[in-house]
Motif scaffolding. Structure first.
Motif, short mmCIF file in Angstrom:
data_model
loop_
_atom_site.label_atom_id
_atom_site.label_comp_id
_atom_site.label_asym_id
_atom_site.label_seq_id
_atom_site.Cartn_x
_atom_site.Cartn_y
_atom_site.Cartn_z
N GLU A 175 0.75 -1.25 0.12
CA GLU A 175 -0.05 -0.18 0.04
C GLU A 175 0.70 1.31 0.19
O GLU A 175 0.61 2.38 -0.75
CB GLU A 175 -1.00 -0.06 1.30
CG GLU A 175 -2.16 -1.06 1.26
CD GLU A 175 -3.15 -0.66 0.23
OE1 GLU A 175 -3.69 0.44 0.34
OE2 GLU A 175 -3.35 -1.27 -0.73
N GLN A 178 1.94 2.25 -3.37
CA GLN A 178 1.14 2.87 -4.21
C GLN A 178 0.94 4.51 -4.37
O GLN A 178 0.65 4.95 -5.23
CB GLN A 178 -0.40 2.40 -3.79
CG GLN A 178 -0.62 0.95 -3.87
CD GLN A 178 -0.09 0.35 -4.93
OE1 GLN A 178 -0.42 0.67 -6.12
NE2 GLN A 178 0.63 -0.97 -4.99
N ARG A 196 -3.99 -3.98 -7.50
CA ARG A 196 -3.89 -3.31 -6.11
C ARG A 196 -2.80 -3.80 -5.24
O ARG A 196 -2.06 -3.36 -4.30
CB ARG A 196 -5.11 -3.85 -5.18
CG ARG A 196 -5.14 -3.22 -3.86
CD ARG A 196 -6.62 -3.21 -3.25
NE ARG A 196 -6.26 -2.86 -1.86
CZ ARG A 196 -6.60 -1.61 -1.37
NH1 ARG A 196 -6.77 -0.83 -2.42
NH2 ARG A 196 -6.64 -1.22 -0.22
#
Length: 481
Positions: A175, A178, A196
């Protein structure tokens, strides 16, 4: 100059076999993996590192040892200071490989067996039986193409089966990535991957870069398109971003009390907390305590942080500040613990110092082409000077430092005894406004505005102009978290 073989021999004697294996794993991005297969001790690894020019100084080896928790051996390297040649050209360990090592540190023997069982069909029974540690498993997965810095899906899925906390570590890492600038488009077919869970790494984060990788002569054009390069900016991807140390000296044994400094302390705490830093406050330290604190912070592991901020509020003179015992602390003493030599996990990361103190006993007049308004000429009621009496040393400028001074050399800076110092209050105001703006202004642009606004005022009938000094190699952009 290459490192002393005697020092390397002493390090080798202290390393256990498991630690050598861990070091080899951490080096898999910078040394050919086949060259690491037959390494059985520290000496063998050092030969491989020398072949790659990675032992021309101690920075890379220090980072390796610090990552595996052998700070005692890092200190051993520091005893041979004459062998150091500081440089930021050495590759850094990637966040990816350090993250895998930290996972390994937290995987129990029971969970290791579960992981091997779940991977047996993909790695093969013979291969899994050879794996004595989780690092061996990670290496086997990389060899099979099941794990890389751009593909953590398989590892994430496996960890979710037996340890959600470890899986969350991987997920948090993904995450975090990202938020990095997008990588250039490629023709790789990604239809079978989960976007993702696909981290997008810049070259500087995923692998070391060596001189020559992006060097072109002027005799022919570069084949690469000219565009905004994400490497123009320092990476701020960790949470928290880093450590902010605020040292507030209000009370002195002989000098006058610095009334109003508590307002600067409050403003800095609120500002850097909002900017995503862990803030530590330290008050009224004597000179030795100040030095000891910063040396201690320099030994901290910053691998999972992006930056360091140090703010010192005190009396001062040129190139020094004062402890509460009225003894000088040179600016060199403030910055030295955080150079790439002394704090290898901060190498290549911004180190930001903001100093509220006088740099002399002189007072600046106003000779700029600026006509103050009547209300600006009016003398403030509660202003004092942050001056002292002893001259100190100059600052050694290593890469990636910024030193924001409240005023230029030889002159005083001013502080409102009720509202705080002119410089720190304006600094916090501009940092907060920039963090909320859509302009993405870098820190030097922010400090230019600080200079402009501070220079417009009149303080005890005099002027003040702050002074940023820096050896930053990229742009620093600070945003609200």
């Amino acid at each position: 100059m290459p490192m002393d073989r005697l020092i390397l021999s002493k390090v080798d004697e202290e390393l256990e076999t498991s630690e050598v294996n861990a070091l080899c794993f951490l080096c898999r991005d910078v040394v050919n993996r086949k060259r690491l297969e037959n390494v059985v001790d520290g000496k063998g690894l050092f030969v491989r590192l020398e072949e790659r020019g990675l032992l021309d100084n101690a920075a890379f080896l220090s980072q390796l040892l610090q990552t595996i928790g052998r700070n005692d051996l890092v200190n051993l390297l520091r005893t041979d200071r004459c062998q150091y040649t500081e440089t930021d050209a050495n590759p850094l360990l990637s966040d990816y490989r350090v993250m895998l090592y930290e996972l390994h540190d937290d995987i129990t023997q029971e969970n290791l067996e579960k992981m091997k069982f779940l991977l047996e069909n993909k790695l093969g029974r013979a291969q899994t039986e050879k794996c004595g540690t989780s690092l061996d498993v990670f290496a086997a997965m990389e060899k099979k193409g099941l794990l890389s810095n751009a593909n953590l899906n398989e590892l994430y899925g496996i960890l979710r089966e037996f340890d959600l906390q470890l899986a969350e570590t991987v997920h948090t890492f993904i995450e975090r990535l990202q938020f990095r600038p997008p990588c250039p488009k490629s023709n790789i077919n990604e239809q079978n991957t989960n976007p993702r869970l696909q981290p997008c790494l810049s070259v500087t984060e995923s692998q070391p870069s060596y001189p020559g990788d992006n060097v072109f002569s002027d005799s022919e054009p570069s084949a690469k398109p000219s565009s905004v390069d994400e490497t123009d900016f320092y990476s701020f991807t960790h949470k928290p971003h880093g450590l902010c140390v605020v040292i507030n000296i209000e009370d002195f044994k002989q000098s006058r009390r610095r009334n109003g400094s508590h307002e600067d302390e409050r403003a800095l705490r609120e500002t850097f907390t909002s900017l995503g830093f862990t803030v530590e406050m330290h008050k009224n330290l004597e000179s030795a305590e100040m030095k000891r604190l910063l040396v201690e912070k320099g030994r901290r592991n910053f691998n999972n942080e992006d930056a360091l901020v140090v703010c010192v509020l005190s009396h001062g003179l040129k190139d020094c500040v004062y402890g509460s015992d009225d003894v000088q602390v040179s600016l060199r003493d403030l910055t030295q613990p955080f150079t790439s030599l002394n704090a290898p996990s901060l190498a290549g990361k911004p180190k930001l110092f903001f100093i509220q103190a006088c740099q002399g006993s002189g007072c600046q007049g106003g000779s700029l082409p600026y006509i103050p308004k009547p209300e600006e000429v009016k003398e403030p009621q509660h202003l004092e000077e942050d001056a002292g009496a002893v001259q100190g040393e100059t600052v050694p400028w290593d890469a990636d430092f910024l030193l924001g001074m409240a005023t230029v050399p030889e002159y005083k800076s001013f502080r409102d005894t009720k509202r705080g110092s002119i410089y720190i209050q304006e600094l916090c105001k501009q940092l907060n406004e920039s963090a909320q703006s859509n302009k993405m202004d870098d820190l030097l642009t922010v400090l230019t505005r600080v200079n402009r606004n501070v220079s417009k005022g009149v303080y005890l009938k005099y002027k003040q102009i702050p002074e940023p000094k820096y050896t930053l190699t990229k742009k620093v952009v600070l945003r609200y978290e």
